[in-house]
Design a protein around this motif. Structure first.
Motif, short mmCIF file in Angstrom:
data_model
loop_
_atom_site.label_atom_id
_atom_site.label_comp_id
_atom_site.label_asym_id
_atom_site.label_seq_id
_atom_site.Cartn_x
_atom_site.Cartn_y
_atom_site.Cartn_z
N ASN A 64 0.82 -1.22 0.00
CA ASN A 64 0.00 0.00 0.00
C ASN A 64 0.84 1.26 0.00
OD1 ASN A 64 -2.41 -1.44 0.04
ND2 ASN A 64 -2.21 -1.75 2.25
N PHE A 65 2.09 1.10 0.42
CA PHE A 65 2.99 2.26 0.49
C PHE A 65 3.65 2.52 -0.86
CE2 PHE A 65 7.25 3.99 1.38
CZ PHE A 65 6.85 5.17 1.98
N HIS A 67 4.13 3.34 -4.51
CA HIS A 67 3.34 4.04 -5.52
C HIS A 67 3.27 3.16 -6.77
CE1 HIS A 67 1.87 7.17 -8.11
NE2 HIS A 67 1.67 7.92 -7.05
N ARG A 69 2.95 3.66 -9.83
CA ARG A 69 3.67 4.10 -11.03
C ARG A 69 5.16 3.78 -10.94
NH1 ARG A 69 0.43 4.93 -15.07
NH2 ARG A 69 -1.49 5.93 -14.41
N ILE A 70 5.67 3.69 -9.74
CA ILE A 70 7.12 3.47 -9.62
C ILE A 70 7.38 2.15 -8.92
CG2 ILE A 70 7.92 5.87 -9.68
CD1 ILE A 70 7.95 5.30 -6.43
N PRO A 73 11.13 0.24 -9.89
CA PRO A 73 12.34 0.58 -9.13
C PRO A 73 12.30 0.03 -7.71
CG PRO A 73 11.45 2.52 -10.18
CD PRO A 73 10.51 1.42 -10.47
N THR A 74 11.12 0.05 -7.09
CA THR A 74 11.04 -0.44 -5.72
C THR A 74 11.31 -1.94 -5.67
OG1 THR A 74 9.26 1.16 -5.57
CG2 THR A 74 9.72 -0.15 -3.62
N LEU A 77 14.97 -2.44 -6.04
CA LEU A 77 15.65 -2.04 -4.81
C LEU A 77 15.50 -3.12 -3.74
CD1 LEU A 77 17.13 0.40 -3.54
CD2 LEU A 77 14.93 1.08 -2.60
N THR A 81 18.51 -5.27 -2.20
CA THR A 81 18.80 -5.23 -0.77
C THR A 81 18.98 -6.64 -0.21
OG1 THR A 81 17.41 -3.29 -0.60
CG2 THR A 81 18.01 -4.37 1.46
N TRP A 82 18.02 -7.52 -0.51
CA TRP A 82 18.10 -8.86 0.06
C TRP A 82 19.26 -9.66 -0.52
CZ3 TRP A 82 16.40 -9.10 4.50
CH2 TRP A 82 15.21 -8.46 4.88
N THR A 84 22.09 -8.34 -1.42
CA THR A 84 23.28 -7.84 -0.73
C THR A 84 23.39 -8.46 0.65
OG1 THR A 84 22.90 -5.77 -1.88
CG2 THR A 84 24.50 -5.75 -0.11
N VAL A 85 22.25 -8.52 1.36
CA VAL A 85 22.27 -9.09 2.71
C VAL A 85 22.76 -10.54 2.65
CG1 VAL A 85 20.80 -9.86 4.61
CG2 VAL A 85 20.52 -7.57 3.66
N LEU A 88 26.52 -10.71 1.69
CA LEU A 88 27.42 -10.38 2.80
C LEU A 88 27.44 -11.49 3.83
CD1 LEU A 88 26.58 -6.60 3.37
CD2 LEU A 88 28.70 -7.54 2.50
#
Lengths: 204, 299
Positions: A64-65, A67, A69-70, A73-74, A77, A81-82, A84-85, A88
């Motif tokens: 819900n957070f 957007h 339209r974008i 990219p999210t 991202l 992120t996961w 990379t985690v 590492l």
């Protein structure tokens, strides 16, 4: 719009009905490139399983957070992120495995199957079903990698899990990347054959 | 307008969350990773010196570290070496010897520092800086290890980094006291698997073995196929005596480039050439000064 499938159905769906490698034919590059041995397939499969489950749950939580339209990219991202985690953590706690896998773990960022599941499933469904769907898809990918790895290791180097079982190398060709296509193709055919076989039997 | 702001806000928040997660993981895993790397480095060093896995070095074997600093004093620069002081068997802290860029002796400062503390870069830099006073600024450059056995030199261990085909390649290079190559090990690289990554393979690495300094100074790569017998010798597929024979026969040759990876092969070759040449020059200069000034060192 919540799915009406149970958790077990969602997991089975990922492994059989919509198996990422054999049915959806997504993420073929790792399936062909890395699955030369069972261990390689298992390690990459596990890494993908974690990334898929974590990303699906994250996107489902944030749906819900984000957007609309974008959203792409999210997604990227989140996956990055996961990855990379996991990258590492592997480097820190499993250095031996990482020495072999390191370069491939980073490529998980670009695996089609993960983005596709986020777009098709996690961004519409509640967290719980997203978790089971991610688990199913991850397991499906892992099973696919292990099965391909099994065939290629057995036929290419005559071994299973590094243990020499045949005592000779039947076809060195199966170790080479191009053989991956053959194995994947044969497996796809096999999967489809089983499916039609059962469908026919049901009809009778 | 409102839409743009919403999009910007939400993407920024997403990025911040992602950054926090990644940063936290990095902090938690970095220590374990460092420890792994250190363990691996040690293992590689012992392997280069000929000690197999699980084999402990002899009792008389000792590692002495030389740390190189660049000291800036206003406009003029000098090179500083932090050396363990005292002759073999003595424990006398460290001494900081400064040389001018031409290789002449400038000054000598005793630095009270224990060996454990000298290994920690922060502690070491502080000790050096305190001893020099505030008018001079010392910057740490690199370190080499001198391996001795009962006071006589066995080998030098150098770690170095040079640009490869993609990113930097970092290696540990072992030289014998006459500066011939004992061997090297690739510690980190991101060359292409199957192409540049072949620099890790024995048939490439072992080509450098036993090359004397005079040859290293003008070492080049040649784009010729690697002869079969040489390949077998390099890969350790022959018996030891036969392999030695063939290795000797090719010891004056240049390095055979890896097929399809001339740039990676060339990068390693010129990297090693540079490292060896510079190190030999620096150590010779330093030793001349140490002798002239009668500064005792344990190696």
């Amino acid at each position: 719009m919540a799915t009406d499938k149970s958790s077990l159905q969602l997991v089975a769906n990922g492994i059989l009905k919509e198996n990422p490698i054999f049915k959806l034919a997504l993420s073929m590059c790792p399936a062909v490139g890395i699955s030369t041995t069972v261990i390689n397939g298992l390690m990459l499969g596990t890494a993908v399983l974690f990334v898929q489950v974590f990303s699906s749950v994250t996107i489902s939580l944030l749906k819900n957070f984000i957007h609309p339209r974008i959203r792409i990219p999210t997604y990227t991202l989140t996956i990055a992120t996961w990855v990379t985690v996991i990258d590492l953590s592997l480097a820190a706690y499993f250095p031996a495995a990482y020495a072999k896998m390191g370069i491939f773990v980073k490529i998980i960022v670009a695996f089609a199957i993960i983005t596709m599941r986020l777009e098709m499933f996690a961004c519409k469904e509640p967290v719980k079903s997203s978790f089971w769907d991610g688990l199913g898809m991850g397991l499906g990918f892992m099973v696919g990698m292990v099965v391909i790895g099994f065939v290629r290791e057995l036929l290419g180097s005559g071994a299973i899990l590094g243990y020499d079982v045949l005592g000779f190398k039947p076809l060195l060709f199966f170790i080479l990347p191009s053989a991956g296509f053959f194995v994947v193709g044969l497996m796809m055919g096999f999967f489809n054959w089983i499916e039609t076989y059962y469908a026919e039997r049901k009809k009778r | 307008m409102k839409m743009i702001l919403t999009i910007i806000f939400r993407l920024t928040v997403s990025c911040l969350i992602a950054g926090t997660i990644m940063g936290t993981t990095f902090v938690f895993t970095n220590k374990a990773k460092k420890a792994n790397e250190h363990a691996r480095e040690e293992k590689v060093m012992y392997a280069l010196l000929g000690y197999g896995a699980g084999q402990e070095p002899d009792e008389g074997t000792a590692l002495h570290e030389i740390f190189r600093y660049i000291v800036a004093d206003g406009d003029s620069q000098s090179i500083g070496y932090l050396l363990p002081a005292g002759h073999h068997g003595e424990e006398a802290g460290f001494v900081f010897v400064q040389l001018s860029l031409e290789g002449d002796f400038v000054s000598k400062t005793a630095i009270p520092l224990s060996e454990e503390k000298a290994r920690e870069q922060g502690d070491r830099d502080n000790a050096v800086q305190t001893a020099l006073g505030s008018s001079q600024i010392a910057r740490f450059v690199d370190q080499v290890m001198v391996v001795t056995e009962d006071g006589s030199r066995q080998a030098y261990l150098l770690s170095g980094k040079f640009p490869g085909y993609k990113t930097n390649i970092s290696i540990i290079l072992a030289l014998d006291p006459a500066y011939s190559i004992i061997g090297f090990e690739v510690m980190e690289h991101e060359e292409d698997p199957g192409l540049g990554a072949e620099i890790e393979q024995d048939y490439f690495k072992n080509q450098f073995k036993h090359k004397p300094l005079e040859k290293i100074k003008q070492l080049q790569v040649v784009k010729e196929p690697l002869p079969d017998e040489y390949y077998n010798a390099l890969e350790g597929k022959l018996e030891l005596a036969a392999a030695e024979q063939i290795m000797l026969q090719y010891s004056d040759n240049d390095i055979y480039a890896i097929t399809g990876s001339t740039i990676s092969s060339d990068a390693v070759t010129s990297g090693i050439r540079g490292m060896t040449k510079k190190f030999a020059y620096r150590l010779d200069t330093l030793e001349k000064v140490l002798e002239a000034q009668q500064i005792g060192v344990p190696f």
